[in-house]
Design an enzyme around this catalytic site. Structure first.
Site, PDB file in Angstrom:
ATOM      1  N   SER A 124     -82.696 129.447-133.399  1.00 22.48           N
ATOM      2  CA  SER A 124     -81.682 128.780-134.231  1.00 22.48           C
ATOM      3  C   SER A 124     -81.531 129.502-135.567  1.00 22.48           C
ATOM      4  O   SER A 124     -82.486 130.059-136.099  1.00 22.48           O
ATOM      5  CB  SER A 124     -82.127 127.338-134.477  1.00 22.48           C
ATOM      6  OG  SER A 124     -81.344 126.748-135.490  1.00 22.48           O
ATOM      7  N   TYR A 148     -89.045 121.215-137.333  1.00 26.69           N
ATOM      8  CA  TYR A 148     -88.245 121.733-136.197  1.00 26.69           C
ATOM      9  C   TYR A 148     -87.980 123.223-136.408  1.00 26.69           C
ATOM     10  O   TYR A 148     -88.254 124.048-135.526  1.00 26.69           O
ATOM     11  CB  TYR A 148     -86.908 120.982-136.062  1.00 26.69           C
ATOM     12  CG  TYR A 148     -85.892 121.791-135.315  1.00 26.69           C
ATOM     13  CD1 TYR A 148     -84.873 122.462-135.995  1.00 26.69           C
ATOM     14  CD2 TYR A 148     -85.983 121.946-133.937  1.00 26.69           C
ATOM     15  CE1 TYR A 148     -83.968 123.256-135.300  1.00 26.69           C
ATOM     16  CE2 TYR A 148     -85.086 122.735-133.243  1.00 26.69           C
ATOM     17  CZ  TYR A 148     -84.079 123.389-133.937  1.00 26.69           C
ATOM     18  OH  TYR A 148     -83.187 124.182-133.256  1.00 26.69           O
ATOM     19  N   LYS A 152     -89.379 126.920-134.384  1.00 21.36           N
ATOM     20  CA  LYS A 152     -88.582 128.057-133.909  1.00 21.36           C
ATOM     21  C   LYS A 152     -89.134 129.366-134.477  1.00 21.36           C
ATOM     22  O   LYS A 152     -89.278 130.357-133.766  1.00 21.36           O
ATOM     23  CB  LYS A 152     -87.102 127.892-134.311  1.00 21.36           C
ATOM     24  CG  LYS A 152     -86.391 126.753-133.615  1.00 21.36           C
ATOM     25  CD  LYS A 152     -86.361 126.934-132.095  1.00 21.36           C
ATOM     26  CE  LYS A 152     -85.564 125.846-131.400  1.00 21.36           C
ATOM     27  NZ  LYS A 152     -85.609 125.962-129.923  1.00 21.36           N
TER      28      LYS A 152
HETATM   29  C1  WQD Z   1     -72.838 120.592-140.236  1.00 20.38           C
HETATM   30  C2  WQD Z   1     -72.170 120.346-141.584  1.00 20.38           C
HETATM   31  C3  WQD Z   1     -73.375 118.803-142.958  1.00 20.38           C
HETATM   32  C4  WQD Z   1     -72.812 115.369-140.290  1.00 20.38           C
HETATM   33  C5  WQD Z   1     -78.024 121.340-137.370  1.00 20.38           C
HETATM   34  C6  WQD Z   1     -79.457 121.749-137.311  1.00 20.38           C
HETATM   35  C7  WQD Z   1     -79.554 123.127-136.718  1.00 20.38           C
HETATM   36  C8  WQD Z   1     -78.847 123.176-135.394  1.00 20.38           C
HETATM   37  C9  WQD Z   1     -77.405 122.720-135.522  1.00 20.38           C
HETATM   38  C10 WQD Z   1     -80.462 122.937-133.663  1.00 20.38           C
HETATM   39  C11 WQD Z   1     -73.160 120.297-142.737  1.00 20.38           C
HETATM   40  C12 WQD Z   1     -72.026 118.218-142.567  1.00 20.38           C
HETATM   41  C13 WQD Z   1     -72.796 116.639-140.845  1.00 20.38           C
HETATM   42  C14 WQD Z   1     -72.123 114.310-140.924  1.00 20.38           C
HETATM   43  C15 WQD Z   1     -71.406 115.836-142.633  1.00 20.38           C
HETATM   44  N1  WQD Z   1     -79.531 122.384-134.455  1.00 20.38           N
HETATM   45  N2  WQD Z   1     -72.099 116.864-142.000  1.00 20.38           N
HETATM   46  N3  WQD Z   1     -71.443 114.593-142.086  1.00 20.38           N
HETATM   47  O1  WQD Z   1     -77.092 120.663-140.183  1.00 20.38           O
HETATM   48  O2  WQD Z   1     -75.638 122.744-139.938  1.00 20.38           O
HETATM   49  O3  WQD Z   1     -77.341 122.214-138.222  1.00 20.38           O
HETATM   50  O4  WQD Z   1     -77.441 121.392-136.094  1.00 20.38           O
HETATM   51  O5  WQD Z   1     -80.731 124.097-133.535  1.00 20.38           O
HETATM   52  O6  WQD Z   1     -80.917 123.431-136.538  1.00 20.38           O
HETATM   53  O7  WQD Z   1     -79.946 121.811-138.634  1.00 20.38           O
HETATM   54  O8  WQD Z   1     -75.320 120.809-138.367  1.00 20.38           O
HETATM   55  O9  WQD Z   1     -73.552 119.284-137.622  1.00 20.38           O
HETATM   56  O10 WQD Z   1     -75.565 118.309-138.809  1.00 20.38           O
HETATM   57  O11 WQD Z   1     -73.899 119.634-140.115  1.00 20.38           O
HETATM   58  O12 WQD Z   1     -70.791 116.055-143.693  1.00 20.38           O
HETATM   59  O13 WQD Z   1     -72.120 113.123-140.489  1.00 20.38           O
HETATM   60  O14 WQD Z   1     -71.528 119.076-141.546  1.00 20.38           O
HETATM   61  O15 WQD Z   1     -73.684 118.504-144.320  1.00 20.38           O
HETATM   62  O16 WQD Z   1     -72.537 120.860-143.873  1.00 20.38           O
HETATM   63  P1  WQD Z   1     -76.343 121.599-139.314  1.00 20.38           P
HETATM   64  P2  WQD Z   1     -74.587 119.420-138.669  1.00 20.38           P
END
Ligand code: WQD
Length: 329
Positions: A124, A148, A152
């Site tokens: 990741s 997590y 990785k």
């Molecule tokens: C994306 C953007 C949030 C939800 C995560 C894991 C990573 C990988 C992919 C496993 C960010 C914003 C999110 C919400 C929001 N998983 N957001 N409101 O955090 O980049 O990555 O998933 O491998 O390890 O960390 O993905 O989709 O949670 O967030 O504003 O309800 O959307 O702040 O900027 P993230 P995400």
């Protein structure tokens, strides 16, 4: 080739099984169904019009793994099985280290025992920590702020050391950015249990009326519009990247970013979703989510160059396919 896919009933795993089958490979799925449904195995077979072999097993069960490897001649392994909820990993670190590390170590041990020489590992972009974007494979990794992410980093290190000690054992480490979307059939996609952590399934549930509105986690980041920037990649493009990595795997350890190389903010994603599906998504700006970084996107040139792999699907298609899947749920 005959490929064992651990976690093959999961979101990225199932799409990769379809891509493998469509590329002419045969597939064995090992999945404990702790975060997936066996019906997905049927959908993979239906979409590809090919049979797969399915074992409901936990990949931390060494006896069960030996059973599979003794029954089948396996040419390679793609290891997806693992827990991946960042927040949960902070609350339950020991569970995450046990599950994610023991499964990787046992799988590598059984591969060596049975002479399986190809190992593709689901890593990741989280491993980069709060590095300077775009992230490059050659960068020094920074602390990931969550167990997590550390599983990785540690799994990558374990697999690298094993490959260095066993020249015939080749490893491809694939660092995903933000997988979104679903297969065009609408049969397989991202279906998290409970309230989604990730933004796309949250947005599709708002679109469906299951959730009231999106909480945008902060608009005071040093980005174009203040909201978080990520590299969203269509899950089918990501799946194709796994087939390319497997088919081009030669001796040693090879690490690749699987991303589009383009950063998209939360507000830009919302706009694309509304345009793709002609649906308005209500949202509130709220405080930043602890642990989030401002920007995360890939330099994907190494995978483009060495694997001959490039993404084919844009943000509109990602949003359209994600919505189609949600409507079918
Ligand atoms: C994306 C953007 C949030 C939800 C995560 C894991 C990573 C990988 C992919 C496993 C960010 C914003 C999110 C919400 C929001 N998983 N957001 N409101 O955090 O980049 O990555 O998933 O491998 O390890 O960390 O993905 O989709 O949670 O967030 O504003 O309800 O959307 O702040 O900027 P993230 P995400």
């Amino acid at each position: 080739m005959n490929i064992l896919v651990t976690g093959g009933a999961g979101y990225i795993g199932s799409h990769t099984c379809v891509a493998l089958l469509e590329a002419g490979h045969s597939v064995i799925i090992a999945d404990n169904l702790s975060n997936s449904k066996e019906q997905v195995v049927d959908y993979v077979q239906h979409i590809s019009n090919k049979d797969v072999i399915f074992y409901k097993v936990d990949v931390t069960d060494e006896v069960a793994l030996n059973e599979i490897f003794s029954r089948h001649l396996i040419d390679g392994v793609i290891h997806f099985a693992g827990w991946k909820a960042v927040g949960e990993s902070v609350e339950k670190p020991l569970m995450y280290y046990m599950n994610n590390l023991v499964s990787t170590m046992l799988l590598a041990k059984v591969c060596l025992l049975y002479g399986v020489e190809r190992f593709v590992f689901s890593s990741s972009a989280t491993v980069y920590g709060d590095n300077k974007v775009p992230f490059k494979e050659t960068m020094d990794l920074l602390p990931t702020t969550n167990p997590y992410g550390e599983t990785k980093v540690m799994s990558e290190r374990i697999l690298t050391d094993i490959a260095n000690a066993n020249p015939a054992f080749s490893v491809s480490i694939l660092r995903y950015f933000n997988p979104v979307g679903a297969h065009e059939s609408g049969l397989i996609g991202e279906a998290p249990n409970g309230i989604p952590n990730n933004i796309m399934p949250y947005v599709t549930q708002v679109a469906k009326g299951k959730l009231e509105k999106l909480r945008v986690f902060g608009n005071d980041y040093p980005t174009l519009d203040g909201t978080g920037v990520r590299d969203y990649i269509h899950v089918v493009d990501l799946a194709d990247g796994h087939v390319a990595a497997l088919e081009n795997l030669n001796e040693g350890v090879h690490t690749y970013n699987l991303g589009t190389g383009k950063g998209t903010s939360v507000l830009e994603l919302l706009k694309a979703f509304e345009e793709a599906n002609d649906i308005e998504i209500p949202f509130d700006i709220v405080d930043r989510r602890p642990g989030d970084i401002a920007s995360c996107f890939a330099d994907a040139s190494k995978a483009n160059r060495e694997l001959g792999w490039t993404v084919k699907r844009d943000l509109i298609e990602m949003c359209r396919d994600a919505w189609r899947f949600e409507k079918n749920l």
